[in-house]
Design an enzyme around this catalytic site. Structure first.
Site, PDB file in Angstrom:
ATOM      1  N   SER A   1       0.615  -0.913  -0.082  1.00  0.00           N
ATOM      2  CA  SER A   1       0.439  -0.215   0.159  1.00  0.00           C
ATOM      3  C   SER A   1       1.083   1.181   0.464  1.00  0.00           C
ATOM      4  O   SER A   1       0.599   2.317  -1.081  1.00  0.00           O
ATOM      5  CB  SER A   1      -1.200   0.098   1.441  1.00  0.00           C
ATOM      6  OG  SER A   1      -0.323  -0.390   2.103  1.00  0.00           O
TER       7      SER A   1
ATOM      8  N   HIS B   1      -1.735  -9.162   2.138  1.00  0.00           N
ATOM      9  CA  HIS B   1      -1.559  -7.190   2.661  1.00  0.00           C
ATOM     10  C   HIS B   1      -2.797  -6.956   4.156  1.00  0.00           C
ATOM     11  O   HIS B   1      -3.240  -8.066   4.621  1.00  0.00           O
ATOM     12  CB  HIS B   1      -0.702  -6.763   1.478  1.00  0.00           C
ATOM     13  CG  HIS B   1      -1.003  -5.025   2.198  1.00  0.00           C
ATOM     14  ND1 HIS B   1      -0.280  -5.467   3.232  1.00  0.00           N
ATOM     15  CD2 HIS B   1      -0.419  -4.357   1.478  1.00  0.00           C
ATOM     16  CE1 HIS B   1       0.235  -3.779   3.672  1.00  0.00           C
ATOM     17  NE2 HIS B   1      -0.228  -3.437   2.252  1.00  0.00           N
TER      18      HIS B   1
ATOM     19  N   HIS C   1       5.249 -12.834   7.493  1.00  0.00           N
ATOM     20  CA  HIS C   1       5.924 -11.332   7.362  1.00  0.00           C
ATOM     21  C   HIS C   1       6.824 -11.437   5.984  1.00  0.00           C
ATOM     22  O   HIS C   1       8.035 -12.094   6.346  1.00  0.00           O
ATOM     23  CB  HIS C   1       6.106 -10.177   8.472  1.00  0.00           C
ATOM     24  CG  HIS C   1       6.071  -9.409   7.984  1.00  0.00           C
ATOM     25  ND1 HIS C   1       6.901  -8.127   7.551  1.00  0.00           N
ATOM     26  CD2 HIS C   1       4.795  -8.013   8.161  1.00  0.00           C
ATOM     27  CE1 HIS C   1       6.477  -6.912   7.569  1.00  0.00           C
ATOM     28  NE2 HIS C   1       5.230  -7.352   7.863  1.00  0.00           N
TER      29      HIS C   1
ATOM     30  N   ARG D   1       3.148  -4.829  16.452  1.00  0.00           N
ATOM     31  CA  ARG D   1       1.404  -4.427  16.991  1.00  0.00           C
ATOM     32  C   ARG D   1      -0.049  -5.292  17.218  1.00  0.00           C
ATOM     33  O   ARG D   1      -0.570  -4.952  17.709  1.00  0.00           O
ATOM     34  CB  ARG D   1       1.226  -4.071  15.245  1.00  0.00           C
ATOM     35  CG  ARG D   1       2.519  -2.796  14.693  1.00  0.00           C
ATOM     36  CD  ARG D   1       1.657  -2.572  13.564  1.00  0.00           C
ATOM     37  NE  ARG D   1       2.352  -3.336  12.964  1.00  0.00           N
ATOM     38  CZ  ARG D   1       1.955  -4.071  10.957  1.00  0.00           C
ATOM     39  NH1 ARG D   1       1.401  -2.946  10.479  1.00  0.00           N
ATOM     40  NH2 ARG D   1       2.212  -5.067  10.290  1.00  0.00           N
TER      41      ARG D   1
ATOM     42  N   ASP E   1      -2.689  -8.417  11.337  1.00  0.00           N
ATOM     43  CA  ASP E   1      -3.601  -8.551  11.585  1.00  0.00           C
ATOM     44  C   ASP E   1      -4.359 -10.148  12.224  1.00  0.00           C
ATOM     45  O   ASP E   1      -5.434 -10.193  12.177  1.00  0.00           O
ATOM     46  CB  ASP E   1      -3.577  -9.038   9.911  1.00  0.00           C
ATOM     47  CG  ASP E   1      -3.516  -7.812   8.945  1.00  0.00           C
ATOM     48  OD1 ASP E   1      -4.623  -7.049   9.072  1.00  0.00           O
ATOM     49  OD2 ASP E   1      -2.518  -8.471   8.061  1.00  0.00           O
TER      50      ASP E   1
HETATM   51  N1  HAX Z   1       0.988 -20.009   5.971  1.00  0.00           N
HETATM   52  C1  HAX Z   1       1.474 -20.174   5.443  1.00  0.00           C
HETATM   53  N2  HAX Z   1       2.292 -20.547   4.475  1.00  0.00           N
HETATM   54  C2  HAX Z   1       3.353 -19.099   4.633  1.00  0.00           C
HETATM   55  C3  HAX Z   1       3.029 -18.737   5.343  1.00  0.00           C
HETATM   56  C4  HAX Z   1       1.436 -18.965   6.274  1.00  0.00           C
HETATM   57  N3  HAX Z   1       1.121 -18.305   7.321  1.00  0.00           N
HETATM   58  N4  HAX Z   1       4.072 -16.784   5.383  1.00  0.00           N
HETATM   59  C5  HAX Z   1       4.406 -17.690   4.577  1.00  0.00           C
HETATM   60  N5  HAX Z   1       3.943 -19.111   3.622  1.00  0.00           N
HETATM   61  C6  HAX Z   1       4.947 -19.303   2.429  1.00  0.00           C
HETATM   62  C7  HAX Z   1       4.396 -18.416   1.206  1.00  0.00           C
HETATM   63  O1  HAX Z   1       3.779 -18.689   0.763  1.00  0.00           O
HETATM   64  C8  HAX Z   1       5.328 -19.138   0.732  1.00  0.00           C
HETATM   65  O2  HAX Z   1       5.308 -20.617   0.014  1.00  0.00           O
HETATM   66  P1  HAX Z   1       5.596 -20.970  -1.259  1.00  0.00           P
HETATM   67  O3  HAX Z   1       6.958 -20.680  -1.715  1.00  0.00           O
HETATM   68  O4  HAX Z   1       4.925 -22.252  -1.572  1.00  0.00           O
HETATM   69  O5  HAX Z   1       5.029 -19.179  -2.739  1.00  0.00           O
HETATM   70  C9  HAX Z   1       7.039 -19.505   1.598  1.00  0.00           C
HETATM   71  O6  HAX Z   1       6.279 -19.972   2.589  1.00  0.00           O
HETATM   72  C10 HAX Z   1       7.797 -18.240   2.042  1.00  0.00           C
HETATM   73  O7  HAX Z   1       7.368 -16.966   1.991  1.00  0.00           O
HETATM   74  P2  HAX Z   1       8.303 -16.233   3.061  1.00  0.00           P
HETATM   75  O8  HAX Z   1       8.786 -15.710   2.527  1.00  0.00           O
HETATM   76  O9  HAX Z   1       8.623 -17.083   4.718  1.00  0.00           O
HETATM   77  O10 HAX Z   1       6.844 -15.290   3.139  1.00  0.00           O
HETATM   78  P3  HAX Z   1       7.034 -14.274   1.844  1.00  0.00           P
HETATM   79  O11 HAX Z   1       7.512 -13.024   2.294  1.00  0.00           O
HETATM   80  O12 HAX Z   1       6.903 -14.617   0.493  1.00  0.00           O
HETATM   81  O13 HAX Z   1       5.022 -13.805   2.618  1.00  0.00           O
HETATM   82  C11 HAX Z   1       2.940 -13.768   3.321  1.00  0.00           C
HETATM   83  C12 HAX Z   1       5.111 -12.589   3.651  1.00  0.00           C
HETATM   84  C13 HAX Z   1       2.903 -11.964   4.711  1.00  0.00           C
HETATM   85  C14 HAX Z   1       2.405 -12.441   2.439  1.00  0.00           C
HETATM   86  C15 HAX Z   1       2.759 -14.314   3.610  1.00  0.00           C
HETATM   87  O14 HAX Z   1       3.896 -14.497   4.694  1.00  0.00           O
HETATM   88  C16 HAX Z   1       1.777 -14.565   4.274  1.00  0.00           C
HETATM   89  O15 HAX Z   1       1.077 -15.467   3.489  1.00  0.00           O
HETATM   90  N6  HAX Z   1       1.274 -15.677   5.749  1.00  0.00           N
HETATM   91  C17 HAX Z   1      -0.797 -14.449   5.599  1.00  0.00           C
HETATM   92  C18 HAX Z   1      -0.970 -13.638   4.831  1.00  0.00           C
HETATM   93  C19 HAX Z   1      -1.069 -12.796   5.744  1.00  0.00           C
HETATM   94  O16 HAX Z   1      -0.568 -12.843   7.631  1.00  0.00           O
HETATM   95  N7  HAX Z   1      -0.502 -11.452   5.770  1.00  0.00           N
HETATM   96  C20 HAX Z   1      -0.653 -10.614   5.842  1.00  0.00           C
HETATM   97  C21 HAX Z   1       0.946  -9.804   6.626  1.00  0.00           C
HETATM   98  C22 HAX Z   1       1.089  -8.610   6.926  1.00  0.00           C
HETATM   99  C23 HAX Z   1       0.198  -7.411   6.071  1.00  0.00           C
HETATM  100  O17 HAX Z   1       0.739  -6.929   5.402  1.00  0.00           O
HETATM  101  N8  HAX Z   1      -0.476  -6.658   6.527  1.00  0.00           N
HETATM  102  O18 HAX Z   1      -1.647  -5.437   6.374  1.00  0.00           O
END
Ligand code: HAX
Length: 441
Positions: free
Chosen positions: A241, A271, A318, A327, A373
């Site tokens: 964002s 996000h 994250h 937070r 979140d």
């Molecule tokens: N559940 C399952 N799998 C997860 C995970 C979770 N909570 N967090 C990471 N992973 C997976 C990823 O999907 C990725 O898988 P692939 O290689 O198969 O694509 C792998 O683990 C490596 O990911 P990472 O390097 O640890 O994390 P990223 O930087 O790629 O992604 C995310 C960060 C926040 C998007 C990720 O942790 C996620 O999808 N979390 C769940 C959704 C979430 O809570 N989002 C909010 C984040 C905070 C925010 O922005 N708030 O607004």
């Protein structure tokens, strides 16, 4: 308004001069290396932006102008009788770079009250959408409808000197922040309360008035909104964002267009939309298990099932953080103080004890800890706000504070249109074989 603007002008002119000197002396210094994997995988860890308002440390979490969340909860001015910070104070801190006095905060509150008028065509635009349109869709459409009010767009069309861009971006940003709670509350009351709208209360602070217009008069809910609006406001510059707002703003798109871009990014489930996904996921777990008090063993089974279906566990992980998000901790403290016996809040705490070891056992997941979140929805449900599809709108109202403060800085410092270089895999392969220069045009 003029006092804050003059203070910003002083700070911005000083910082611009410092940056000019810094670049004159050190502009050629190399600031890191880029690996091919970073280019392909979301530019993680690649420094490519300057954002003055906040800085994220992987271990410690966010600091706003050097202040951590616990420090802000202690040091920022409060509403009469309240204990949580007023988000107006955080906005002042992000904008000016100094902690505000009570008087500074009251000044911002009164500016926002005075500028909060929303023209009728914005409400008419919202009304033209089907009721089942997602609240974030309604919110972004409303921000776009508000764009008719952009001073920047009008003055740019009439011919505006580069040096004066920031002043009009500043005015637009103040107007937008003032108007967002009214628009957001309208969407909530339209979609969930049969269009029974509530007029603003000009005596309340920005977040207190937002709570009032949403229809929540409980003093503790107002405190929750002040905390919520403070902790969601900013998370340095690279999150979707913030980056989208900055990117679109770099084309001199006005603050309305830029914020709408940022909000569209916030509406993604990885996000900001994760805040709705968390509560949806917990409600679905309760339904499946037929209990509102699942045990840690039951939660663990449900988490494993979620993972086995190729889904993410929402609220966990994250891109930058490698510890529990402060937070999340701030909201947990709020829960412990105001609603320690709430079953849903307790479930969130049980999930916190259950999920990290499971995610830790999956090598590819870099951060097994909860983010912001994971907690927010349970506190809202406690007060009766169960309509989880609405939660990202609350996040968006707060996020506007950070990304618009940054947009003022972007224009005051004269940052360039953003235009990084992209490459093709064909070119990468040629470069790997020594057949081509990857940086060649
Ligand atoms: N559940 C399952 N799998 C997860 C995970 C979770 N909570 N967090 C990471 N992973 C997976 C990823 O999907 C990725 O898988 P692939 O290689 O198969 O694509 C792998 O683990 C490596 O990911 P990472 O390097 O640890 O994390 P990223 O930087 O790629 O992604 C995310 C960060 C926040 C998007 C990720 O942790 C996620 O999808 N979390 C769940 C959704 C979430 O809570 N989002 C909010 C984040 C905070 C925010 O922005 N708030 O607004």
């Amino acid at each position: 308004m003029e006092i804050i603007k003059e203070r910003f002008r002083e700070k911005a002119e000083k910082t611009a001069a410092e940056i000019k000197e810094l670049l004159k002396e050190h502009g050629n210094k190399v600031i890191g290396e880029v690996q091919l994997s970073q280019v392909y995988q979301g530019m993680r860890g690649m420094t490519g932006l300057v954002t003055e308002t906040s800085l994220l440390d992987a271990q410690e979490g966010i600091r706003f102008r050097g202040y951590s969340i616990p420090e802000l909860r202690e040091k920022l001015p409060k509403a009469p009788g309240g204990t949580e910070p007023l988000p107006e104070g955080l906005f002042y801190l992000m904008l000016i770079g100094e902690l505000p006095t009570e008087e500074n905060v009251q000044h911002i509150t009164s500016i926002l009250q005075r500028r909060s008028h929303v023209p009728n065509h914005v409400f008419a635009t919202i009304e033209s959408l089907p009721l089942n349109a997602h609240p974030m869709t309604q919110f972004v459409v409303a921000v776009m409808a508000l764009q008719t009010e952009s001073q920047f767009a009008k003055k740019y069309a009439a011919g505006l000197n580069k040096k004066d861009y920031w002043e009009v971006v500043f005015d637009d940003s103040m107007d937008l922040i003032a108007r967002l709670p009214r628009v957001a509350a309208y969407i909530y009351r339209r979609k969930y309360k049969f269009g029974d709208h509530i007029q603003p209360n000009g005596l309340l602070d920005w977040a207190g008035n937002f709570a009032h217009m949403l229809g929540f008069e409980d003093g503790t809910f107002k405190e929750l909104m002040r905390l919520y609006m403070t902790i969601h406001a900013d998370h340095e510059g690279g999150n979707v964002s913030a980056h989208a707002t900055h990117l679109v703003g770099s084309a001199l798109s006005d603050p309305y267009l830029s914020l709408a871009a940022g909000l569209n990014g916030l509406a993604g489930p990885l996000h900001g939309l994760a805040n709705q996904e968390v509560i949806k996921w917990i409600f679905e777990m309760q339904d499946e298990l037929k209990t509102d008090e699942p045990t840690k063993e039951q939660i663990a089974e449900y988490v494993k099932k979620t993972l086995s279906q190729g889904k993410v566990v929402p609220g966990y992980g994250h891109a930058v953080l490698r510890k529990t998000d402060p937070r999340f901790t701030a909201q947990m403290e709020f829960g412990k103080k105001h609603m320690p016996d709430d079953k849903l809040v307790q479930t969130v705490w049980n999930i916190y004890e259950t999920v990290p070891p499971i995610l830790q056992s999956i090598a590819k997941i870099k951060n097994p800890w909860p983010n912001v979140d994971a907690h927010s929805g349970s506190l809202l449900v406690h007060f009766g706000m169960k309509e989880y599809e609405y939660y990202t709108v609350l996040f968006g109202v707060s996020r506007a504070l950070g990304v618009l403060a940054s947009l003022c800085w972007d224009r005051a410092l004269g940052y360039a249109i953003e235009r990084p270089k992209s490459i093709t895999t064909e070119q990468v392969n040629k470069w790997l074989k020594g057949e081509d220069e990857i940086w060649g045009e």
